[in-house]
Design a protein around this motif. Sequence first.
Motif, mmCIF file in Angstrom:
data_model
loop_
_atom_site.group_PDB
_atom_site.id
_atom_site.type_symbol
_atom_site.label_atom_id
_atom_site.label_comp_id
_atom_site.label_asym_id
_atom_site.label_seq_id
_atom_site.Cartn_x
_atom_site.Cartn_y
_atom_site.Cartn_z
ATOM 1 N N SER A 1 -0.817 -9.339 0.013
ATOM 2 C CA SER A 1 -1.796 -8.386 -0.519
ATOM 3 C C SER A 1 -3.082 -8.319 0.292
ATOM 4 O O SER A 1 -3.808 -7.325 0.221
ATOM 5 N N PRO B 1 0.810 -1.234 0.000
ATOM 6 C CA PRO B 1 0.000 0.000 0.000
ATOM 7 C C PRO B 1 0.835 1.273 0.000
ATOM 8 O O PRO B 1 0.405 2.293 -0.554
ATOM 9 N N THR B 2 2.022 1.244 0.602
ATOM 10 C CA THR B 2 2.797 2.477 0.768
ATOM 11 C C THR B 2 3.802 2.723 -0.344
ATOM 12 O O THR B 2 4.101 3.869 -0.680
ATOM 13 N N ALA C 1 -6.529 2.655 -1.959
ATOM 14 C CA ALA C 1 -5.730 1.603 -1.331
ATOM 15 C C ALA C 1 -4.240 1.922 -1.352
ATOM 16 O O ALA C 1 -3.425 1.086 -0.986
ATOM 17 N N GLY C 2 -3.881 3.128 -1.783
ATOM 18 C CA GLY C 2 -2.472 3.509 -1.863
ATOM 19 C C GLY C 2 -1.986 3.466 -3.292
ATOM 20 O O GLY C 2 -2.626 4.001 -4.185
ATOM 21 N N ASP D 1 -4.185 -1.743 -9.688
ATOM 22 C CA ASP D 1 -5.166 -1.821 -8.605
ATOM 23 C C ASP D 1 -6.309 -0.884 -8.972
ATOM 24 O O ASP D 1 -6.073 0.271 -9.340
#
Length: 283
Positions: free
Chosen positions: A109, A71-72, A250-251, A245
Amino acid sequence: MSTILEQTVDRADPAPDFVEAEVRYVVDDGTPPYRYIDWPEMADKDRPPAYEPRRVKIANGRSCGESFALPTHGFTLVERPTAMQDFYDEEEILRVYYPETEALIKAESGARRVIVFDHTVRTADKSRLAERWVRETVHAVHNDYTERSAPQRVRDFLPADEAEEALKRRFGIVQTWRSVAPRVESEPLAMCDGKSIPGVGFIPYQRRYRDRIAETYHLSWSPEHRFYYFPLMTRDEAMVFKVFDTDASAGVRFTAHTAFDDPTTPPDAAGRESIEMRALAFY
């Protein structure tokens, strides 16, 4: 999850905190490139991409002190030994490595369902390039799927009704990358921090087959891009990274990457051998 932050393998000289190296970026001239595959009569219609070299700083992900996560950053490095014996044995990959990869991507994930659908072995060994699924390394900053091609992969691998229902919810494409040899001694993988990729510079590059069109994003240069690599990745380590994605909240949605020539690579280093796995992740 077991992110690796420190150097875990021996080498004669410690890897530096960063290297400076050339990477190739696509030149955005306003017309997306394409090429025809398995279509000899159309070969002269190709419009290949033009690239420009840019010298960039690539930080050592083992020593930089950051904690990487999907996510980051869009990628993470984990220690995950494999039961594989021969990565050039396609039957063994399907039998052993596909289930291993499914479990790994689920764990990293958080997806409720993972379908591994493709793999590629890459090597500089010219004698192996004629084998199925074996290709050369890619020296261009790219992301493997686009807003068009990612949903198409769901339709390619699920029944029509199931695919359309799945496309109503969040899904992504997550990949893994691992050394086939005991460790990576040359042409390591540079990962571009997904947070550092602005919402521009994504150039579609089509591979046109007789029965379908595949599409990837090649990236044009941005001074905002931040790159990382993990020196001497071993066979027991795996890079897990997002290439698509649907959920912007969600980042990171995309993670660009490229092979590069590490200026600290000794002249007698072994050629790089690696395997990429690609999977649909449904949340």
